[in-house]
Scaffold this motif. Structure first.
Motif, mmCIF file in Angstrom:
data_model
loop_
_atom_site.group_PDB
_atom_site.id
_atom_site.type_symbol
_atom_site.label_atom_id
_atom_site.label_comp_id
_atom_site.label_asym_id
_atom_site.label_seq_id
_atom_site.Cartn_x
_atom_site.Cartn_y
_atom_site.Cartn_z
ATOM 1 N N GLY A 192 0.806 -1.295 -0.121
ATOM 2 C CA GLY A 192 0.036 -0.083 0.018
ATOM 3 C C GLY A 192 0.787 1.166 0.087
ATOM 4 N N GLN A 252 -1.962 5.485 2.867
ATOM 5 C CA GLN A 252 -3.123 4.462 3.168
ATOM 6 C C GLN A 252 -2.948 4.040 4.518
ATOM 7 O OE1 GLN A 252 -2.744 1.884 -0.065
ATOM 8 N NE2 GLN A 252 -3.620 3.203 -1.489
ATOM 9 N N ASN A 253 -2.073 4.445 5.177
ATOM 10 C CA ASN A 253 -2.232 4.064 6.701
ATOM 11 C C ASN A 253 -2.443 5.002 7.508
ATOM 12 O OD1 ASN A 253 -0.278 1.820 5.765
ATOM 13 N ND2 ASN A 253 1.434 3.347 5.617
ATOM 14 N N SER A 285 -5.018 0.640 3.771
ATOM 15 C CA SER A 285 -3.829 -0.548 3.851
ATOM 16 C C SER A 285 -3.815 -0.863 5.632
ATOM 17 C CB SER A 285 -2.621 0.116 3.655
ATOM 18 O OG SER A 285 -2.590 -0.063 2.287
ATOM 19 N N GLN A 331 -9.557 -7.062 1.165
ATOM 20 C CA GLN A 331 -8.616 -7.705 1.589
ATOM 21 C C GLN A 331 -8.833 -8.838 2.291
ATOM 22 O OE1 GLN A 331 -4.110 -7.126 3.796
ATOM 23 N NE2 GLN A 331 -5.415 -5.707 3.962
ATOM 24 N N LYS A 386 -5.179 -8.497 -1.902
ATOM 25 C CA LYS A 386 -5.824 -7.145 -1.775
ATOM 26 C C LYS A 386 -6.163 -6.655 -3.061
ATOM 27 C CE LYS A 386 -3.111 -3.855 0.176
ATOM 28 N NZ LYS A 386 -2.630 -3.067 1.173
ATOM 29 N N SER A 445 3.003 -5.795 -5.704
ATOM 30 C CA SER A 445 2.199 -4.627 -5.613
ATOM 31 C C SER A 445 2.147 -4.226 -7.110
ATOM 32 C CB SER A 445 2.621 -3.785 -4.707
ATOM 33 O OG SER A 445 1.760 -2.453 -4.722
#
Length: 807
Positions: free
Chosen positions: A194, A198-199, A245, A576, A599, A655
Motif C-alpha cells: 500500500g 493509506q496508513n 492499508s 483484503q 488485496k 504490488s
C-alpha cells in the motif's frame, strides 16, 4: 458427589406409586428434592467472577491482560477498560494474571458466590528473558481471533541498533513481515504494497499526517512517551476506517500516579526529557516530554558539499490523566512537532503538526462501558524560496476535527459487542503561493480551499462459539460529503479532460453539497483452534479512503499535498482477505506463523506522464483513475525467552497498478498492470538480542530487500538540434538490491530488577560493512553520451553513542 441420576430415579418411581392423598409420600418427595438441590445444584451452578486489572503504580487499566484458570481450559482477556468476566462452578481455583512488561501474579480463589476481583500488576524490569516483539500474552497469538497484527515491546526498542542512535518506532516496525519503506531515509512506511497515505496512524486517537522527522530519518513521536504500539496489517477493527492499508495505534503513557519520575537521553543528533508524576496522588497525574535536534554537525560530516545544508526539529508530548472515581476516567493529550530542512542553497522546507485529544471513559457496570473522544489535528507544510529576486512562500495544510463515541457491552464470557458513531470535518488548503518580499518577481496564486465531512457508524461482535472456534463480525457504514464553497468544471464528453475541453464552471456556495459518497465496510475474522498451541485464522475487510495524498515523488516530500474526494476523484476502495497458520513451540518460547493475503484496490489516484501537480487549479486534468492488486506470503519465527531472543521474517509480495482510461493518449504501459513504486518482492529481516554478563546486551539486525522499481531511459534522439531522451515503460526497471547489517552493545547499570535509578548506554554501528546502498539512479545527457549515477543516502558505517537515564 451424589449421583443425580439415582435421585431422579427414586423420585420418579416414588411419585408414580404413591397415592395422591398420601401425606408422608409427599413429605418424602419434598425432602428428596431438597437433598437434590443441596448436593447437585451448587456443583452445577455457575458463578460470575468479575474484576479489573490495572498498573500498580499508574492505576491505569491494562488492556488485553491475560487471565488463565490453572489446570482448566478457561480464561479471559481484559477489555479496553481493564475489565474481565469469568464464569466458574463452585470450587477452589488458582487464577494467573499476566501481561507484557508486568510480573505475572497468581491469586487463589474459593468460588461459592459471585465475586469481584481487582488486580494490580507490578511492572517487570528484569533484564533476563526479555523479548523484542511478542503478543499481549504468551499464547495470545494462538488464542486471539486477531491476525495480521504486530505489537511492539517498548522495553527493548532503545536497544535496537538504528541510525545515529535515535530510537525509532517506524524503523523497528519495518523489520516485521509485510512492512517496508521505499528506501533509506524515506518518510512513512508501506504495508502490504500500500501507499504511505493509506496508513491510519493514531496517537491517542489523533491522526498524524506525517510520521517522520528530518525527511524520513526519524519518527515524529519519541518512544519515551509511548506505552503501547499496535499495527494492524489486515483485519482492521470495525471501529476504525478512512484508510486502505493499515492501522497503527500509539497509546501514550498516562503519567505516574504515585511518584515523580524523570527520564531522558542524549544521542548524536538529539536530546530529550520526559517528566511524569502525580499532582494529586492516586487521582491526578501528568506527563510532559520534549525532544530537540542538533543534526547540523552530523550533516557536515557526510561526504560531499554539505556546508550550506541545515536541519532542525523538535517535538512535544503532554498528557493529563484524572481518575474521577472508580468508574470514570478522563485524559487530555497534547502534541506538537516542527521541522525545517535547508537542502539546496536557496530553498527552505518546513512542516509542523499541532494536535490535541480529550477522552472520557465511563464504566456503567461490569458489562457496559463507553468512551467519548474529541480530536483536533492540524498539519501544515511549506517551501520558502530564498533567492531575493524570486523569493516566495508556498504553504499547504490539512485540518481534521472529530467527535466520536464508542460503547462496549459484554453480556457474557463468550460474547462481546462494540458499537459507535463518529463525525469528521476536513479543511484542506492544497496550496498558496505568495511573494516573500516586495522585490520578488513571483506572482501570488491560491488554489481553492476544499471542505469535506466524513461520518461513520459501526457494530461489531465477538463470539466464542466453542473453545476452539471464535468468530468476529463487524459492519461499518461510512458516508462523505464534499462541500462548498467551491467551483467545479464541466468538461466535454468522450474526450480527455484538459483546460481546452472545459465547457462551463459550476459555483457552489459555502456549506452546499458538491458530491456525496457512501458505502458498507464489512469485517470478518474466524479462528479455528487445532490444538492448544496451533490455530488457523482467516479475515476479510473492506475499507474506504476519502483523503488522497497527491504526490508523484518516490517518498513523502514537503511539496506533497492532501485532497478530499470530489466529483472527479472518488474514494479509494480496497478488499483484503488473509489466511494464516500459527503454531507455538516449547511452552510458547517459539512463535511461528505463515500468512497469505490478497488485496484488490479500486479508484486509486494515478498521474499522466509529465503531470503538473503543484499549484494546478484544474488538477483533475492531470489525474487518472487506477486499480491495483497486492498479494504475498509472510513467514515469521521469533523466540521469546532465554538469553537469545529475536525474530526472523521473510515476505514475498507483489504490488501492481494499472491505469484505467479509454483514451490511448492517456494510457500508461498500454493499460496493463505494472509494478508500483512500493513493489519490492523479497524482504528478509533478522533481528536479535543476546544477554551478556554484567548488564550488557548485544543486538544485531540484518536486512535484505529487492530493488525498488524505476524508469530508465532506453533511447535518445535529436529534435531541432536538441537531445531528447526516450524513457522505457513506467517502472519497468529496478535499482540494485538493498542489504545492511547493524549491531549495538547496551550497558544497563541496574543491579536489581526493582532499581528505579539507572542508565542505559548504547553503542551502535549502523551499516557495519559500509555498503553504498542505492536510493535512486539518475541520468545526465549530452549530444553523444548518457551517463548514469547512483545516489546513496548512507554510503558508509555510522557509529553512535547514546545515553539514556532514568530517575
Amino acid at each position: 458427589m451424589p449421583d443425580r441420576s439415582i435421585f431422579t430415579k427414586k423420585i420418579t418411581s416414588f411419585y408414580v406409586c404413591c397415592p395422591g392423598n398420601n401425606y408422608r409420600a409427599w413429605v418424602t418427595l419434598v425432602f428428596l428434592l431438597v437433598l437434590l438441590w443441596f448436593f447437585c445444584v451448587p456443583v452445577l451452578a455457575q458463578f460470575k467472577i468479575t474484576g479489573s486489572v490495572s498498573d500498580s503504580q499508574t492505576k491505569k487499566p491494562i488492556v488485553a491482560a491475560n487471565i488463565l484458570v490453572k489446570n482448566t481450559n478457561k480464561g479471559a482477556i481484559t477489555d479496553d477498560n481493564g475489565g474481565f468476566i469469568l464464569s466458574l462452578p463452585a470450587g477452589n481455583y488458582q487464577l494467573i494474571f499476566s501481561s507484557v512488561g508486568y510480573q505475572p501474579q497468581t491469586r487463589s480463589l474459593t468460588v461459592n458466590n459471585d465475586t469481584h476481583l481487582p488486580i494490580a500488576l507490578v511492572q517487570n524490569n528484569e533484564q533476563i528473558e526479555e523479548v523484542l516483539i511478542k503478543g499481549k500474552a504468551p499464547d495470545q497469538n494462538i488464542k486471539a481471533i486477531q491476525m495480521s497484527s504486530i505489537q511492539l515491546d517498548m522495553l527493548n526498542i532503545k536497544k535496537i541498533p538504528v541510525v545515529l542512535g535515535e530510537s525509532d518506532i517506524i524503523k523497528v516496525l519495518s523489520l516485521q513481515p509485510g512492512v517496508s519503506t521505499v528506501g533509506e531515509g524515506a518518510g512513512g512506511f508501506n504495508v502490504r504494497g500500500g501507499r504511505v497515505d493509506q496508513n491510519l496512524v493514531l496517537l491517542d486517537e489523533i491522526p498524524l499526517f506525517n510520521t517522520s522527522h528530518l525527511l524520513g530519518f526519524f519518527a515524529s513521536v519519541s518512544p519515551d512517551a509511548i506505552q503501547d504500539v499496535s499495527l494492524y496489517k489486515g483485519g482492521i477493527p470495525a471501529q476504525y476506517g478512512g484508510r486502505l492499508s493499515s492501522l497503527l495505534t500509539l497509546k501514550m503513557r498516562p503519567g505516574n500516579f504515585q511518584k515523580i519520575k524523570l527520564a531522558g537521553g542524549i544521542s548524536p543528533v538529539s536530546g530529550r526529557l520526559l517528566l511524569d508524576g502525580p499532582v494529586l496522588k492516586d487521582k491526578l497525574a501528568f506527563l510532559v516530554g520534549g525532544r530537540v535536534a542538533y543534526p547540523n554537525w552530523v550533516i557536515k560530516a557526510f561526504p560531499g558539499d554539505n556546508k550550506n545544508n541545515r536541519a532542525f526539529f523538535y517535538d512535544f508530548n503532554s498528557k493529563i490523566s484524572y481518575k474521577v472515581n472508580d468508574k470514570n476516567f478522563t485524559s487530555l493529550t497534547l502534541y506538537r512537532s516542527f521541522d525545517n530542512f535547508k537542502f539546496p542553497e536557496d530553498t527552505l522546507y518546513s512542516w509542523q503538526s499541532n494536535a490535541a485529544s480529550w477522552q472520557w471513559n465511563s464504566k456503567l457496570s461490569e458489562q457496559l462501558s463507553f468512551s467519548v473522544n474529541a480530536i483536533h489535528s492540524n498539519y501544515s507544510f511549506g517551501t520558502e524560496g530564498l533567492n531575493p529576486a524570486y523569493s516566495f512562500k508556498l504553504i499547504s495544510d490539512i485540518r481534521h476535527q472529530e467527535i466520536k463515541t464508542d460503547i462496549a457491552f459484554t453480556p457474557g464470557i463468550r460474547h462481546k459487542i462494540n458499537a459507535g458513531v463518529s463525525t469528521i470535518g476536513y479543511r484542506v488548503n492544497p496550496g498558496e503561493l505568495s511573494p516573500a518580499s516586495p522585490e520578488s518577481n513571483i506572482n501570488p496564486l491560491k488554489i481553492e480551499t476544499e471542505y469535506g465531512t466524513e461520518q461513520a457508524a459501526y457494530l461489531s461482535g465477538e463470539w466464542i462459539i466453542w473453545p476452539a472456534v471464535s468468530l468476529q463480525m463487524g459492519l461499518r457504514y461510512s458516508w462523505f460529503k464534499n462541500k462548498g464553497a467551491g467551483q467545479v468544471n464541466q468538461y466535454e464528453t468522450n474526450v480527455p479532460r484538459s483546460t481546452e475541453t472545459i465547457l462551463d464552471t459550476l459555483v457552489f456556495r459555502k456549506g452546499q453539497t458538491i458530491q456525496t459518497y457512501a458505502g458498507w465496510e464489512p469485517r470478518l475474522a474466524l479462528r479455528l483452534g487445532i490444538s492448544s498451541n496451533t490455530a488457523i485464522k482467516l479475515n476479510y475487510n473492506r475499507t474506504r479512503q476519502y483523503l488522497h495524498l497527491i504526490s508523484n515523488t518516490t517518498a513523502i516530500s514537503p511539496v506533497d499535498f492532501w485532497k478530499v474526494s470530489d466529483p472527479f476523484v472518488p474514494p479509494q476502495l480496497a478488499d483484503q482477505a488473509g489466511l494464516g497458520i500459527f503454531r507455538n513451540f516449547q511452552d510458547n518460547t517459539w512463535e511461528t506463523s505463515v500468512e497469505v493475503f490478497y488485496k484488490d484496490m479500486q479508484q486509486l489516484v494515478e498521474y499522466k506522464n509529465g503531470a503538473r501537480l503543484l499549484l494546478n487549479p484544474n488538477i483533475e486534468t492531470d489525474l487518472l483513475p487506477g486499480k491495483g492488486k497486492a498479494y504475498g506470503l509472510e513467514l515469521s519465527a521469533h523466540k521469546n525467552a532465554g538469553r537469545l531472543t529475536g525474530q526472523v521474517s521473510y515476505t514475498f509480495s507483489r504490488s501492481l497498478v494499472a491505469v484505467q482510461t479509454p483514451y490511448a493518449i492517456e494510457q500508461v504501459n498500454k493499460g496493463k498492470y505494472f509494478p508500483s513504486t512500493y513493489d519490492r518482492p523479497h524482504n528478509l529481516a533478522l533481528s536479535g538480542l543476546y544477554l551478556l554478563p554484567k548488564g550488557w546486551t548485544f543486538a544485531a539486525n540484518f536486512v535484505y530487500t529487492s530493488g525498488r522499481p524505476a524508469t530508465y531511459p532506453d533511447g535518445k534522439y535529436i529534435l531541432n538540434e536538441v537531445p531528447v531522451v526516450n524513457y522505457s515503460r513506467r517502472n519497468a526497471d529496478r535499482i540494485p538490491d538493498y542489504h545492511r547489517l547493524d549491531v549495538s552493545f547496551t550497558k544497563d547499570t541496574r543491579k536489581t530488577k526493582v532499581q528505579e535509578r539507572y542508565n542505559l548506554w548504547v553503542v551502535s554501528f549502523y551499516n557495519l560493512y559500509a555498503r553504498k546502498n542505492p536510493y535512486s539512479v539518475y541520468f545526465t545527457n549530452d549530444r553523444s553520451l548518457t551517463k548514469a549515477y547512483q545516489l546513496s543516502v548512507f554510503g558508509t558505517i555510522i557509529p553512535s553513542l547514546t545515553w539514556n537515564f532514568y530517575f
